[in-house]
Design a protein around this motif. Structure first.
Motif, PDB file in Angstrom:
ATOM      1  N   GLY B 194      -9.825   1.069   3.682  1.00  0.00           N
ATOM      2  CA  GLY B 194      -8.410   0.714   3.632  1.00  0.00           C
ATOM      3  C   GLY B 194      -7.561   1.622   4.495  1.00  0.00           C
ATOM      4  N   ASN B 199      -2.776  -2.758   5.744  1.00  0.00           N
ATOM      5  CA  ASN B 199      -4.179  -2.963   5.434  1.00  0.00           C
ATOM      6  C   ASN B 199      -4.605  -2.092   4.249  1.00  0.00           C
ATOM      7  N   SER B 200      -3.662  -1.809   3.371  1.00  0.00           N
ATOM      8  CA  SER B 200      -4.007  -1.024   2.187  1.00  0.00           C
ATOM      9  C   SER B 200      -4.995  -1.807   1.336  1.00  0.00           C
ATOM     10  N   GLU B 202      -4.932  -2.206  -1.782  1.00  0.00           N
ATOM     11  CA  GLU B 202      -4.176  -3.046  -2.716  1.00  0.00           C
ATOM     12  C   GLU B 202      -3.652  -4.313  -2.024  1.00  0.00           C
ATOM     13  N   SER B 203      -3.184  -4.172  -0.786  1.00  0.00           N
ATOM     14  CA  SER B 203      -2.662  -5.335  -0.056  1.00  0.00           C
ATOM     15  C   SER B 203      -3.753  -6.376   0.143  1.00  0.00           C
ATOM     16  N   CYS B 204      -4.912  -5.916   0.584  1.00  0.00           N
ATOM     17  CA  CYS B 204      -5.993  -6.849   0.900  1.00  0.00           C
ATOM     18  C   CYS B 204      -6.566  -7.475  -0.369  1.00  0.00           C
ATOM     19  N   SER B 206      -5.083  -7.761  -3.368  1.00  0.00           N
ATOM     20  CA  SER B 206      -4.121  -8.652  -4.028  1.00  0.00           C
ATOM     21  C   SER B 206      -3.993  -9.963  -3.243  1.00  0.00           C
ATOM     22  N   HIS B 207      -4.066  -9.847  -1.924  1.00  0.00           N
ATOM     23  CA  HIS B 207      -3.954 -11.048  -1.089  1.00  0.00           C
ATOM     24  C   HIS B 207      -4.983 -12.102  -1.516  1.00  0.00           C
ATOM     25  N   SER B 219      -2.560  -6.046 -10.683  1.00  0.00           N
ATOM     26  CA  SER B 219      -2.172  -4.640 -10.691  1.00  0.00           C
ATOM     27  C   SER B 219      -3.419  -3.785 -10.568  1.00  0.00           C
ATOM     28  N   PHE B 220      -3.213  -2.510 -10.299  1.00  0.00           N
ATOM     29  CA  PHE B 220      -4.341  -1.603 -10.088  1.00  0.00           C
ATOM     30  C   PHE B 220      -4.281  -0.464 -11.093  1.00  0.00           C
ATOM     31  N   ILE B 253      -7.482   4.257  -5.773  1.00  0.00           N
ATOM     32  CA  ILE B 253      -6.841   4.068  -4.463  1.00  0.00           C
ATOM     33  C   ILE B 253      -5.624   4.985  -4.361  1.00  0.00           C
TER      34      ILE B 253
END
Lengths: 329, 329, 329, 329
Positions: B194, B199-200, B202-204, B206-207, B219-220, B253
């Motif tokens: 990540g 490109n975190s 979490e972003s990838c 959750s996407h 959520s994380f 993360i």
């Protein structure tokens, strides 16, 4: 990999203590009125001034260095930079020796093999959210009719707005920090934005929300609390030929596509990890657990300042989906 | 726009009542052992068999039509299809006349100007998650050491596992449905996957999670409930030179980058909108609100079957990040 | 990595001797009339029938397996497959032992560590250009007004069309092959497609042209021969308020953007490397240079059949640029 | 849309007479030694000094504003800017009134609805190739072993190097311009870069070559002249177990994949359209054809200065393919 979007492409760059930080926006249609002054209101909202935010002076001014001519966007990439003027020369190598828990100090050092700019968090600094705000201003101009608002719905788990100040105050007193949840809403949204699966509105919006440092949860409509509802309660009944729904538990999105009702997104901002409260965490030099006290003034509740960043993120995602939909219509 | 990933690219296609549905996987390294049988275990987990799931017979078999030769991946795009055999010829035009609330019937009809295949939800059908499962199997082979598990942590807001069955049973009795939350965990994760911002991890993650139909919250770590913690409680203190943390509130993360601890992601699946419980919703033909009763057997709690889909989604996102990190190392 | 395009996304898949080959088209607007029959004319043009083409029988039929409903595109991904029926079981391992010069046999074997499907060239087979033709048909429907034609302007360096047949005949007699150049033209092109730099019309068109096997040169307008002109001769003078130019040496593109005149693109197809003429090339089993005679009937001049493929490629690139431009207008 | 690359992403920005022009490079691995001085040699090669190039003084200095710390790349996006210092205030509105033939004046004005920055060609100015050169320097550092050279193989159709100067001189005398062809070669290339179809080496390299202003033709190996060869002559026979070929007509690429021999690419640069020679072209204000004389000193042969730009473009494309291949290995 630091670019978001398909047609409205936003890239942020810079490190907290480097020369400059900034944002590139590609795919902005030509002919939109835009000046540096247009950014100031939203940038001001991000500034630390409320209780619980850093009292440090920031005199950041956005420099448009390309993409605007005679007061209008040219259709070329717009780059806006902010100089890192107030950078002090203090020694930050302690962030490598004893990485701050909850921060990127450790992960960045591992990932970049020690070559990362660790000063003040480097590229991970909240300072880079200036770029989100700038791009958000442009996104809102692309969106024209869509109006985006937000509110802080809870702090430290407390939903009583009258007690927000007290919650922050208590954290400050303990040299500690608290998190909060922001509800951001897009009003007057066009129907038909987004696509099933990998370009769903939820996918795109959550993608950019989780790109904001400290965001750890994203939900839509009633969010996780919707779990308490039966399907018959959760379902948003359509009440007229415009597709208006009686409730909006789905947050304006069905099948990944906007249904014309407000888009509602809830964003959880964790308690900022920068606290001066002593912490027992590993010291890689001493090779043992040791007390860390982070010196300096810190935000006790970054959620207070994050509202405009979260609004900007929603605007950016919607502007991209809006342009895509325009292509297919 | 129906593709996820940068190097491990996954595209799903098909409509519930068309000829076939399937998945294309591009960027799979050559030389991975792979056969159609490898998909069967995970596909089986997705099958409706538990209480509260559709008792309909599904005999789906995955056909590899490209990208595998002599039992190994060739490096070319792998396409796997499932035939839509048990498609009935009943009339689905009522979904256009009176779109099911909470479903994509209305938004799809608006977006695609009435040309969408509305039969059985068309491309929005949960059937397309077969593609997630297939791609998840391949992703797990790419990841090698990473191990992914999941558990249902609550149903209808109830976290007592002993009462899950009862919750579903109550919903069934009322011809209603309930939602639930799945916690998915990746164990033995490499550090450094990540990147900050777009490109975190979490972003990838959750996407792709929000690309799964019915997911409305992601959520994380401790998720939204972490709001109740002070920073001093939320921060995960590092306790050894391997970066092991005492707690894992951040879900493995920091700064968008994996820190070597387990990745923990919480996924809220809304109560399935398909209920036979009568609903008062707009009828576009009659041009008035009218009672809708959706006929047929439905899942009362799709969260029960979604576990393997959610695991697959996490595997897909991590496989992509893993390949990207390999390039930069 | 086997996908072309930003909004009209085309992916091809399959191996010559696997189960099927095909094409996925994503981003096709809903509501375009489309049936399997629509592909047949163009597919027929690609069939080997002229002098110098393989006399092998191909009875390929395009199966639409998703994305079309009631005769119209649905807005979802369209997948079209062709079964590999006439696949023989002969031993192709000689392609590994003694890779055919000018072919991908050697590079594929190195890149994919021997796991590639080498039978009949595997994914490198000209057979995969069926996918270009199918996507080209859809692209032309997206483009509506733009009309694409092509002509073979030279064979074996000879520009006298009357002698083309003779050139091919001579090559056939020697069990050899010849190359040729195709000029493809788009008529009635909208002004303003393309962008400076990385999305220039030339960049996008050349990208897809060089994706066609055997293409080794691409130029626009007068092409390389324009070098003989002075700037005063090369410049296309504008002669009216519509931007019509007296000459079209630039091939309808200035600054990477269409100027409303015909787009002219020249595509050089090398002599097909598959020749039965004996060749002295390395044998990796014997570990020495050894004579190779490739058995079977081969095209002596694939340029003859490539016209429709080249037209399709131009249509695909322009359809993507057309959708992008629509978004920004 | 002004970004090239999948893992090594290069974006250029700026307008000739705006504040600054520059380049963003994303995906540069951390730990590469890099300073502003590293760019100077290649930037110098691009400077006008030879016969037939603009004698204008350019004192461009590259400012690294992010992504480098303590002399090494950090892994974050690197942004390099050049200030537009010597910008004069003369009136450029004549470029709108009577667009220069062969230039982007007309197409830009149409595409951007008159909002484009037309001064000095705006974003279309050759000045933006500074960004290619800067990114090329970084690309070469990523590539390590690959060595890139180029030579001018013809000017005005003349391949006799002794007469190049004379050709340019003749053009200068007539206030005219000439084009030329550059052959660029990558030596010591790793086998296995590139992929069939849309990520073929030829596709990626031609994509970026045609992004360089004034490039109108790209070919590989023997290029278009290979048409004169029979297949038996064109095929590159393999002569040893390393895959060395006797000839290199294919330019080091088979099936879109590097074969370990030199990559050879031929790039045709058209005669620069900026000539002071009088031209009869349309005047949109007078609404009639009228004589245009472009005042000022111009390059008579930009091919002379373009060598380093073309080399940089090849380096950029290969660096991206190199990182991609590293991921899959």
């Amino acid at each position: 990999m630091n670019t978001f979007g398909t047609l409205f492409k936003v890239s942020i760059f810079g490190e907290s203590h480097g020369n400059s930080i900034g944002v590139m926006m590609d795919g902005v249609p030509a002919g939109i009125k835009l000046s540096e002054e247009d950014f100031l209101d939203d940038l001001d909202k991000r500034k630390p001034k409320a209780l619980g935010t850093t009292p440090r002076k920031e005199s950041d001014y956005p420099h448009i260095i390309s993409g605007v001519f005679n007061g209008y966007t040219t259709g070329s990439a717009i780059v806006v930079t902010f100089e890192n003027n107030n950078v002090n020369d203090k020694d930050y190598s302690n962030l490598v020796t004893q990485p701050r828990p909850g921060h990127s100090d450790y992960t960045a050092s591992v990932k970049y093999k020690g070559f990362n700019d660790y000063r003040g968090g480097g590229p991970f600094s909240g300072r880079l959210t200036l770029g989100f705000v700038v791009a958000g201003v442009v996104a809102k101009k692309i969106l024209k009719n869509i109006n985006i608002t937000s509110e802080l719905v809870s702090i430290h788990g407390n939903t009583n707005k009258n007690e927000f100040e007290e919650e922050v105050y208590k954290a400050m007193e303990n040299r500690d920090s608290v998190g909060g949840t922001i509800r951001v809403t897009a009003h007057n949204v066009e129907k038909g934005l987004g696509e099933p699966y990998f370009n769903s509105v939820e996918s795109c919006v959550s993608h950019i929300m989780f790109s904001i440092p400290a965001v750890k949860g994203v939900s839509f409509g009633v969010g996780f609390s919707g779990e308490k509802l039966y399907g018959s309660e959760y379902n948003d009944l359509i009440i007229d030929e415009e597709g208006t729904t009686r409730t909006n538990n789905n947050g304006g999105i069905n099948g990944g596509i906007t249904n014309g009702n407000d888009i509602i997104c809830n964003v959880f901002i964790k308690p900022t990890p920068s606290i001066s409260h002593p912490q027992e965490t590993f010291d890689f030099k001493k090779n043992e657990i040791s007390t860390l006290e982070i010196i300096g003034r810190h935000d006790s509740c970054i959620a207070l300042r994050a509202k405009v960043v979260v609004e900007s993120a929603l605007a950016i995602a919607l502007a991209d989906l809006y342009l895509i939909e325009k292509a297919y219509k």
